[in-house]
Design an enzyme around this catalytic site. Structure first.
Site, PDB file in Angstrom:
ATOM      1  CG  MET A 293       0.385  -8.630   0.076  1.00  0.00           C
ATOM      2  SD  MET A 293      -0.097  -7.255   1.147  1.00  0.00           S
ATOM      3  CE  MET A 293       0.844  -7.672   2.611  1.00  0.00           C
ATOM      4  NE  ARG A 297       1.189  -4.253  -1.025  1.00  0.00           N
ATOM      5  CZ  ARG A 297       2.391  -4.793  -1.051  1.00  0.00           C
ATOM      6  NH1 ARG A 297       2.849  -5.299  -2.198  1.00  0.00           N
ATOM      7  NH2 ARG A 297       3.142  -4.837   0.037  1.00  0.00           N
ATOM      8  CE1 TYR A 441      -4.705   1.537   4.521  1.00  0.00           C
ATOM      9  CE2 TYR A 441      -5.154   1.289   6.854  1.00  0.00           C
ATOM     10  CZ  TYR A 441      -5.594   1.580   5.585  1.00  0.00           C
ATOM     11  OH  TYR A 441      -6.914   1.890   5.387  1.00  0.00           O
ATOM     12  CD  GLU A 442      -2.619  -4.344   3.217  1.00  0.00           C
ATOM     13  OE1 GLU A 442      -1.778  -4.996   2.569  1.00  0.00           O
ATOM     14  OE2 GLU A 442      -3.358  -4.854   4.076  1.00  0.00           O
ATOM     15  N   GLY A 443       2.014  -1.465   2.827  1.00  0.00           N
ATOM     16  CA  GLY A 443       3.222  -1.102   2.084  1.00  0.00           C
ATOM     17  C   GLY A 443       3.177   0.363   1.728  1.00  0.00           C
TER      18      GLY A 443
END
Length: 596
Positions: A293, A297, A441-443
């Site tokens: 991540m 990120r 996306y990706e949080g």
């Protein structure tokens, strides 16, 4: 619209002059074995050619055509398969991969520059190698030797691609409530059953096989996030000799019709007792996911910078060529009916704002990549631990702040074009649509802000924040006598003091008010990001000032003038952000649900 050209001079300036990356690589023996200045420069040069010459020309057509789904099969836009083969032949999928399994072993500080060019030239296409790299990272860090030997070489080569399967229709951020199940089969494999949504490049016609890393739960798993495991589930089963076997029991149920990145397939994936293998320990799937991540990120933040760079290139060219009205100081081109719009203060404000965010953001992404390299490769335990703390703190800032400013810059670029910015043929409206997903996306960026404020700052009782604050303070102290930097250090020190004061304020509020963290988080991340980019612009000034006097190209003098604009017009936004944070949560929480 201007044809995208990889900004190699700017990239080399940041990599070699601002950060002296070759010295960093030389100080890390595990990296020095694989990379040197000549190799790095050759990689940058070739990356510039491929992204500008092969991928960028496909960007608009990919958006026009989109991917097509038919009976479970996905067809990519014209030219994508040939472009993917170019990526495969160059070994680009394995650029940062483990050399033990066929990767090139390049540092993140270098890989980040390729990622920017890749995403700026064609974001929809660029997601395919990005997702493969993320899957490889998780597999390399947590997979068994057997799994790594069996899958990584073909994934690094690009013959097989990777996908990350996290989200479910009812479970996005709250992964603890996922329903995908994995039943042990007695032979070391598991039968994986469930539905995943929003799976980028989950199905396509580019690679021979697609290796899915799927989050699921074992029958006896604890409830919540502590019960999540990670499974490797290939589209085609792989025989002992490495050849492809029968089709696994998974399928693409549909692809989404989206606002942007239409050239990439965003899939609904159905797993119907598909054979999979455990990656890492049971119930430790989130730990395996978070390994990648930090890289992913940062990669999404770099997407924001890449889109903004493409927008800036077009807006700059348009502003130099489009003639409208006369300059406030009088006609600049008396032989023409009007002056180019770059003479107007508001157009300059827009272009300089874009430059401030793009060039400062590129420097910040490289700064974060530097800490990733140290965290991964340093042999000194104390240095490694320090870098890990910096990575933990800075990752949500890189993801959220750079993508927020990426959208801002693309909208500003669209505005420079006026009415033409709203028309498809000029390309700016596609950049706005494409970059919008990076905030989600990706949080989502709200979740990134909560992660920064709640977990990293308050959760560490300010200790992680102090790592960054001390790094900035040391730079300010060490350069106090530099006449070129002196005009920038006083406002930079004031911004750091403001950020530190607000940090202390929220730390003090967190125990007394359950809403304090959530109420402060988004503004706090913006305040942090603006201050961090101020720090980056000070580093840029330090690198450029010594060469500015003899500069006839305008490259170094342009850096100094853009830095002045950033400190005069963008860094002062931290003042109002600090006041918003200090106001607390009362007004935010006062309305009842019915009053909305």
């Amino acid at each position: 619209m201007a044809d995208y050209q990889a900004p190699l001079r700017d990239i080399r300036f940041v990599l070699n002059e601002v950060f002296d990356a070759p010295s960093l690589w030389a100080s890390l023996p595990k990296l020095a074995e694989y990379v040197d200045p000549e190799t790095a420069d050759a990689i940058l040069e070739e990356a510039g050619k491929i992204t500008s010459g092969v991928l960028a020309p496909l960007n608009r057509e990919g958006d026009e055509q989109g991917c097509k789904w038919n009976d479970g099969e996905v067809t990519t836009p014209d030219g994508f398969r040939e472009a993917y083969q170019t990526i495969v032949e160059g070994g680009w999928n394995g650029l940062g991969g483990n050399p033990e399994f066929g990767g090139m072993g390049m540092p993140k500080t270098l890989v980040a520059q390729f990622e920017e060019m890749l995403q700026a030239s064609n974001m929809a296409f660029g997601l395919a190698p990005m997702l493969t790299a993320g899957a490889c990272l998780a597999l390399d860090a947590h997979g068994s030797e057997e799994l790594k030997s069996k899958y990584l070489p073909s994934m690094y080569s690009g013959v097989w691609s990777g996908a990350m399967d996290l989200t479910e229709p009812h479970a996005g951020t709250d992964l603890g409530i996922i329903r995908t199940r994995a039943e042990p089969q007695g032979d070391g494999s598991y039968a994986v059953t469930g539905t995943k949504i929003f799976i980028t490049w989950g199905e396509h016609d580019l690679a021979e096989n697609i290796i899915h890393l799927v989050l699921g739960k074992l029958p006896d798993a604890p409830k919540g996030p502590k019960g999540i495991s990670l499974f490797l589930v290939p589209k085609f089963l792989v025989n002992e000799d490495g050849s492809l076997g029968e089709r696994n029991s998974l399928s693409c149920g549909s692809i989404e019709k989206k606002m942007g990145i239409k050239g990439s397939a965003t899939c609904v994936m159905n797993f119907d007792g598909a054979r999979g293998w455990l990656v890492g320990e049971p119930n430790k799937g989130l730990a395996a996911m978070f390994t990648m991540m930090n890289y992913e990120r940062l990669g999404v933040g770099i997407q924001g910078i890449g889109a903004a760079e493409a927008s800036l290139q077009s807006a700059r060219e348009y502003a130099l060529e489009r003639i409208q009205s006369r300059a406030p100081s009088g006609a600049q081109q008396k032989d023409k009916a009007a002056d180019p719009i770059i003479v107007h203060p508001d157009v300059r404000r827009m272009l300089l704002t874009m430059k401030g965010y793009v060039e400062g953001g590129r420097t910040f992404s490289t700064y974060v990549a530097q800490w990733l390299d140290i965290a991964k490769y340093a042999e000194d335990a104390e240095r490694q631990e320090y870098a890990q703390g910096m990575v933990a703190l800075l990752t949500p800032v890189a993801k959220a702040f750079l993508t927020d400013r990426g959208l801002d810059a693309c909208i500003i670029g669209q505005q420079v074009f006026g009415g033409h910015g709203f028309i498809r043929e000029w390309g700016q409206e596609q950049l706005v649509r494409d970059v919008r997903i990076t905030q989600i996306y990706e949080g989502t960026n709200g979740i990134q802000a909560l992660d920064l404020m709640g977990r990293k700052v308050v959760g560490s009782e300010g200790r992680l924040y102090e790592l960054f604050a001390q790094d900035m303070a040391t730079f300010i102290e060490e350069n106090a006598a530099d006449p070129a930097l002196r005009p920038f250090l006083e406002p930079l020190a004031a911004a750091l003091e403001r950020l530190s004061d607000v940090t202390e304020h929220v730390l003090g509020q967190a125990d007394r008010s359950p809403e304090a963290i959530g109420a402060a988080s988004v503004e706090y991340l913006d305040l942090f990001g603006l201050t961090a980019l101020g720090y980056m612009w000070a580093k840029i000034v330090k690198a450029a000032a010594a060469k500015a006097e003899a500069d006839t190209s305008g490259f170094y003098t342009g850096k100094l003038k853009t830095a002045r604009f950033y400190f005069d017009r963008l860094l002062p936004k931290t003042v109002s952000l600090a006041e918003s944070i200090r106001s607390g949560s009362d007004s935010m929480m006062a309305l009842t649900a019915e009053e909305f």
